[in-house]
Write a protein that holds these residues in place. Structure first.
Motif, PDB file in Angstrom:
ATOM      1  N   GLU A 243      84.898  26.913  47.622  1.00  0.00           N
ATOM      2  CA  GLU A 243      84.237  27.892  48.499  1.00  0.00           C
ATOM      3  C   GLU A 243      84.164  29.258  47.805  1.00  0.00           C
ATOM      4  OE1 GLU A 243      82.028  28.473  51.644  1.00  0.00           O
ATOM      5  OE2 GLU A 243      83.407  26.790  51.914  1.00  0.00           O
ATOM      6  N   TYR A 244      85.270  29.673  47.223  1.00  0.00           N
ATOM      7  CA  TYR A 244      85.297  30.969  46.533  1.00  0.00           C
ATOM      8  C   TYR A 244      84.512  30.924  45.220  1.00  0.00           C
ATOM      9  CZ  TYR A 244      88.557  33.015  49.824  1.00  0.00           C
ATOM     10  OH  TYR A 244      89.127  33.529  50.962  1.00  0.00           O
ATOM     11  N   LEU A 245      84.550  29.779  44.556  1.00  0.00           N
ATOM     12  CA  LEU A 245      83.780  29.654  43.323  1.00  0.00           C
ATOM     13  C   LEU A 245      82.285  29.732  43.621  1.00  0.00           C
ATOM     14  CD1 LEU A 245      84.153  29.327  40.320  1.00  0.00           C
ATOM     15  CD2 LEU A 245      84.250  26.850  40.617  1.00  0.00           C
ATOM     16  N   ALA A 246      81.859  29.086  44.697  1.00  0.00           N
ATOM     17  CA  ALA A 246      80.455  29.152  45.111  1.00  0.00           C
ATOM     18  C   ALA A 246      80.080  30.575  45.512  1.00  0.00           C
ATOM     19  CB  ALA A 246      80.205  28.190  46.274  1.00  0.00           C
ATOM     20  N   MET A 247      80.985  31.269  46.201  1.00  0.00           N
ATOM     21  CA  MET A 247      80.723  32.644  46.606  1.00  0.00           C
ATOM     22  C   MET A 247      80.555  33.549  45.382  1.00  0.00           C
ATOM     23  SD  MET A 247      83.100  35.183  48.973  1.00  0.00           S
ATOM     24  CE  MET A 247      83.519  33.828  50.077  1.00  0.00           C
ATOM     25  N   GLY A 248      81.457  33.401  44.416  1.00  0.00           N
ATOM     26  CA  GLY A 248      81.371  34.222  43.208  1.00  0.00           C
ATOM     27  C   GLY A 248      80.116  33.939  42.408  1.00  0.00           C
ATOM     28  N   ILE A 249      79.820  32.657  42.211  1.00  0.00           N
ATOM     29  CA  ILE A 249      78.612  32.291  41.461  1.00  0.00           C
ATOM     30  C   ILE A 249      77.364  32.736  42.222  1.00  0.00           C
ATOM     31  CG2 ILE A 249      77.229  30.350  40.615  1.00  0.00           C
ATOM     32  CD1 ILE A 249      79.845  28.883  40.019  1.00  0.00           C
ATOM     33  N   GLY A 250      77.393  32.611  43.542  1.00  0.00           N
ATOM     34  CA  GLY A 250      76.249  33.046  44.353  1.00  0.00           C
ATOM     35  C   GLY A 250      75.961  34.526  44.165  1.00  0.00           C
ATOM     36  N   ASN A 251      77.003  35.350  44.149  1.00  0.00           N
ATOM     37  CA  ASN A 251      76.815  36.782  43.909  1.00  0.00           C
ATOM     38  C   ASN A 251      76.190  37.040  42.547  1.00  0.00           C
ATOM     39  OD1 ASN A 251      77.842  37.636  46.374  1.00  0.00           O
ATOM     40  ND2 ASN A 251      79.946  37.736  45.620  1.00  0.00           N
ATOM     41  N   ILE A 252      76.650  36.281  41.543  1.00  0.00           N
ATOM     42  CA  ILE A 252      76.113  36.433  40.188  1.00  0.00           C
ATOM     43  C   ILE A 252      74.631  36.050  40.156  1.00  0.00           C
ATOM     44  CG2 ILE A 252      76.241  35.528  37.835  1.00  0.00           C
ATOM     45  CD1 ILE A 252      79.305  35.142  38.410  1.00  0.00           C
ATOM     46  N   LEU A 253      74.289  34.962  40.832  1.00  0.00           N
ATOM     47  CA  LEU A 253      72.890  34.518  40.860  1.00  0.00           C
ATOM     48  C   LEU A 253      71.997  35.578  41.498  1.00  0.00           C
ATOM     49  CD1 LEU A 253      73.122  30.746  41.918  1.00  0.00           C
ATOM     50  CD2 LEU A 253      73.147  31.748  39.634  1.00  0.00           C
ATOM     51  N   ASN A 254      72.471  36.193  42.566  1.00  0.00           N
ATOM     52  CA  ASN A 254      71.670  37.198  43.264  1.00  0.00           C
ATOM     53  C   ASN A 254      71.467  38.461  42.440  1.00  0.00           C
ATOM     54  OD1 ASN A 254      71.552  35.483  45.478  1.00  0.00           O
ATOM     55  ND2 ASN A 254      73.267  36.446  46.526  1.00  0.00           N
ATOM     56  N   ILE A 255      72.386  38.749  41.535  1.00  0.00           N
ATOM     57  CA  ILE A 255      72.287  39.957  40.710  1.00  0.00           C
ATOM     58  C   ILE A 255      71.600  39.684  39.374  1.00  0.00           C
ATOM     59  CG2 ILE A 255      73.620  41.747  39.500  1.00  0.00           C
ATOM     60  CD1 ILE A 255      75.809  41.310  41.660  1.00  0.00           C
ATOM     61  N   ILE A 256      71.957  38.588  38.725  1.00  0.00           N
ATOM     62  CA  ILE A 256      71.473  38.303  37.363  1.00  0.00           C
ATOM     63  C   ILE A 256      70.279  37.349  37.357  1.00  0.00           C
ATOM     64  CG2 ILE A 256      72.121  37.485  35.056  1.00  0.00           C
ATOM     65  CD1 ILE A 256      73.639  39.987  35.957  1.00  0.00           C
ATOM     66  N   VAL A 278      80.884  22.803  44.753  1.00  0.00           N
ATOM     67  CA  VAL A 278      80.308  24.128  44.481  1.00  0.00           C
ATOM     68  C   VAL A 278      78.800  24.100  44.706  1.00  0.00           C
ATOM     69  CG1 VAL A 278      79.834  25.834  42.681  1.00  0.00           C
ATOM     70  CG2 VAL A 278      82.125  24.861  42.902  1.00  0.00           C
ATOM     71  N   LYS A 279      78.148  23.088  44.180  1.00  0.00           N
ATOM     72  CA  LYS A 279      76.693  22.971  44.342  1.00  0.00           C
ATOM     73  C   LYS A 279      76.311  22.817  45.819  1.00  0.00           C
ATOM     74  CE  LYS A 279      75.994  20.873  39.780  1.00  0.00           C
ATOM     75  NZ  LYS A 279      75.715  19.605  39.046  1.00  0.00           N
ATOM     76  N   GLU A 280      77.140  22.116  46.560  1.00  0.00           N
ATOM     77  CA  GLU A 280      76.893  21.909  47.984  1.00  0.00           C
ATOM     78  C   GLU A 280      76.986  23.229  48.765  1.00  0.00           C
ATOM     79  OE1 GLU A 280      79.652  20.155  51.480  1.00  0.00           O
ATOM     80  OE2 GLU A 280      79.373  18.813  49.765  1.00  0.00           O
ATOM     81  N   LYS A 281      77.927  24.072  48.367  1.00  0.00           N
ATOM     82  CA  LYS A 281      78.172  25.329  49.094  1.00  0.00           C
ATOM     83  C   LYS A 281      77.342  26.500  48.580  1.00  0.00           C
ATOM     84  CE  LYS A 281      83.022  23.928  49.714  1.00  0.00           C
ATOM     85  NZ  LYS A 281      83.151  23.839  51.167  1.00  0.00           N
ATOM     86  N   LEU A 282      76.794  26.377  47.375  1.00  0.00           N
ATOM     87  CA  LEU A 282      76.094  27.488  46.733  1.00  0.00           C
ATOM     88  C   LEU A 282      74.950  28.073  47.575  1.00  0.00           C
ATOM     89  CD1 LEU A 282      76.408  29.102  44.159  1.00  0.00           C
ATOM     90  CD2 LEU A 282      74.921  27.464  42.986  1.00  0.00           C
ATOM     91  N   PRO A 283      74.140  27.256  48.248  1.00  0.00           N
ATOM     92  CA  PRO A 283      73.049  27.821  49.061  1.00  0.00           C
ATOM     93  C   PRO A 283      73.519  28.744  50.188  1.00  0.00           C
ATOM     94  CG  PRO A 283      72.665  25.487  48.645  1.00  0.00           C
ATOM     95  CD  PRO A 283      74.059  25.780  48.177  1.00  0.00           C
ATOM     96  N   ASN A 284      74.802  28.685  50.535  1.00  0.00           N
ATOM     97  CA  ASN A 284      75.331  29.581  51.573  1.00  0.00           C
ATOM     98  C   ASN A 284      75.502  31.007  51.065  1.00  0.00           C
ATOM     99  OD1 ASN A 284      75.568  27.385  53.333  1.00  0.00           O
ATOM    100  ND2 ASN A 284      77.654  26.938  52.660  1.00  0.00           N
ATOM    101  N   TYR A 285      75.481  31.170  49.731  1.00  0.00           N
ATOM    102  CA  TYR A 285      75.783  32.484  49.152  1.00  0.00           C
ATOM    103  C   TYR A 285      74.693  33.019  48.222  1.00  0.00           C
ATOM    104  CZ  TYR A 285      80.397  31.218  50.858  1.00  0.00           C
ATOM    105  OH  TYR A 285      81.438  30.837  51.665  1.00  0.00           O
ATOM    106  N   ALA A 286      73.788  32.165  47.787  1.00  0.00           N
ATOM    107  CA  ALA A 286      72.753  32.586  46.842  1.00  0.00           C
ATOM    108  C   ALA A 286      71.376  32.499  47.480  1.00  0.00           C
ATOM    109  CB  ALA A 286      72.793  31.701  45.591  1.00  0.00           C
ATOM    110  N   LEU A 287      70.507  33.422  47.105  1.00  0.00           N
ATOM    111  CA  LEU A 287      69.123  33.353  47.560  1.00  0.00           C
ATOM    112  C   LEU A 287      68.496  32.048  47.097  1.00  0.00           C
ATOM    113  CD1 LEU A 287      67.983  37.002  46.733  1.00  0.00           C
ATOM    114  CD2 LEU A 287      68.391  36.055  49.013  1.00  0.00           C
ATOM    115  N   GLU A 288      67.692  31.458  47.957  1.00  0.00           N
ATOM    116  CA  GLU A 288      67.118  30.146  47.654  1.00  0.00           C
ATOM    117  C   GLU A 288      66.382  30.125  46.321  1.00  0.00           C
ATOM    118  OE1 GLU A 288      64.006  26.918  49.683  1.00  0.00           O
ATOM    119  OE2 GLU A 288      64.591  28.748  50.769  1.00  0.00           O
TER     120      GLU A 288
END
Length: 315
Positions: A243-256, A278-288
């Motif tokens: 969950e936290y790994l997806a959140m962190g990666i999601g933030n990175i995707l939204n910025i970079i 992580v892949k399952e949870k990633l859409p909860n934190y990253a723009l589509e």
């Protein structure tokens, strides 16, 4: 033929290699860093080791066109280290100048995770992509950002310190002195920390049996191994970490908005049991739009990534 030296300086050991211009490691070795002996001692020892490798390869020193170094700490202009993580050395030392005086060879350096990112981008999992982020999931979490042919190091060399992105307000205490950092939740240290907390109150699981009840023996690898064996207790910890790994990666995707995220380090070796979650949870934190064509890959170079990336700093 031109040759280059790649140096990956760690807190305990330093890996050193001689490479050709194609990034192939011709010969490599590892020495004790012995930072306690001082910066000049360590750099002279590194140069002597490079000379020994050249002698074994029957390559003249004049054929070495550059020495690249990865070092734990923020690096400014590929020359000056702002401070050394876990090294008893002064701040703001021009390592490039010192090494050039010792060797007579052009020397450039960057943060150790940045050179791992450069190695994976040029020669490993990121080859063929112009926009990548490498995340080193080890004792802590480090990051390397590669955009359109360049590493993003920032004004004071602290670019890519994604491990200290805040995921919780007033969260768990981090080694940096702040709270709620990404690495306190998703690093190997974070995995062990969470598992220890839960084992204090629940000992009826295969993870506790795996360590024979000795909490001092606990490693992140054991958590992932037992999760793969179906232990619900360990699976719950993996779910928490993912969950936290997806959140962190999601933030990175939204910025970079990279094309590929490369995961390296011990935690990444957990494999699909972690990545699938992580892949399952990633859409909860990253723009589509940032996830649509994203590739998430495991690093391919292992311990050679630092040497290969460091050597490329002077090519």
């Amino acid at each position: 033929m031109n040759y280059f030296a790649g140096v990956d300086i760690g807190g305990t050991n330093t890996k050193i290699g001689v490479l050709n211009s194609e990034g192939d490691i011709l010969k490599s070795t590892s020495i004790k860093t012995e930072s306690i002996m001082g910066v000049d001692y360590t750099l002279n020892k590194i140069w002597e080791t490079i000379q020994n490798l050249l002698e074994e390869l029957e390559i003249d020193e004049v054929m070495i066109k550059g020495i690249g170094m990865g070092i734990p700490g923020p690096v400014i202009d590929r020359k000056i280290v702002g401070f050394f993580a876990n090294f008893p050395w002064d701040k703001n030392i021009d390592i490039s100048e010192k090494m050039e005086k010792i060797s007579g060879i052009k020397t450039r350096l960057d943060n150790d995770v940045n050179v791992i990112a450069l190695g994976e981008t040029l020669y490993g999992a990121g080859k063929g992509f112009s926009k990548s982020v490498t995340i080193a999931l080890g004792t802590g979490i480090g990051g390397g950002i590669f955009i359109d042919g360049k590493l993003v190091s920032g004004a004071t060399g602290a670019g890519g310190e994604i491990g200290h992105m805040k995921l919780e307000k007033d969260g768990k205490l981090c080694g940096c002195g702040q709270r709620g950092c990404f690495e306190t939740y998703a690093s190997a240290t974070g995995v062990v920390r969470e598992a220890l907390s839960r084992l204090q109150i629940n000992k009826n699981n295969s993870l506790y049996k795996r360590i024979d009840g000795d909490l001092n023996r606990l490693e992140a690898k054991y958590v992932f191994d037992e999760a793969k064996n179906g232990d619900k207790f360990s699976l719950d910890i993996v779910d928490y970490v993912s969950e936290y790994l997806a959140m962190g990666i999601g933030n990175i995707l939204n910025i970079i908005n990279p094309e590929v995220v490369i995961l390296s380090g011990g935690v990444a070796l957990a494999g699909d049991i972690l990545l699938d979650k992580v892949k399952e949870k990633l859409p909860n934190y990253a723009l589509e739009i940032t996830v649509e064509k994203l590739k998430i890959k495991i690093g391919e170079l292992g311990n050679d990534a630092g040497i290969k990336g460091a050597s490329a700093l002077t090519i």
